[in-house]
Design a protein around this motif. Structure first.
Motif: not given
Length: 137
Positions: A102-127
């Motif tokens: 529902g939230l994604l539908g509120k944007f004009e457009s969106y993309t979502i992509a999988y990235v390996p954990r090593k490319e998501n280190r900052t978000a992982d550290a925050l979690a």
């Protein structure tokens, strides 16, 4: 106001279910950080934490006035479910999936992509920081 933002989000659970936290970064397309967040969820599964991080990041992106969003996450399951490649079979995830869709539908457009954990280190550290902050109180 930022027309387009980039989100890196992650959820963590120590045990499954176990102590869980979320983390995400929202930045402009030029790489300027707009918001960074971590939070403790209590007892939850890793998949619930992943979806909760996405939902909160999307809510904050809308508050920032974003019209378009690029999402990067290291949860292959969540990304494939959002893209419609996998069905959401877990009834515990269904409400979070619906909220995210529902939230994604509120944007004009969106993309979502999988990235390996090593490319998501900052978000992982925050979690993990979200979990650590609650457990050390």
């Amino acid at each position: 106001m930022t027309e387009e933002v980039i989100i890196h989000c992650d959820g963590a659970s120590r045990g499954n279910p176990g102590e869980a936290g979320i983390g995400y970064i929202i930045e402009s397309t030029s790489g300027v950080p707009l918001k960074e967040e971590c939070d403790y969820l209590g007892q939850a599964t890793n998949n619930v934490a992943e979806y909760t991080a996405l939902v909160r990041a999307l809510q904050d992106s809308l508050k920032l006035g974003a019209k378009r969003v690029q999402v990067y996450a290291d949860s292959e399951l969540m990304v494939k479910q959002i893209k419609g490649e996998y069905r959401v079979k877990n009834q515990g995830l269904a409400p979070l999936y619906q909220q995210a869709a529902g939230l994604l539908g509120k944007f004009e457009s969106y993309t979502i992509a999988y990235v390996p954990r090593k490319e998501n280190r900052t978000a992982d550290a925050l979690a993990n920081k979200g979990i650590d902050a609650a457990l050390t109180k």
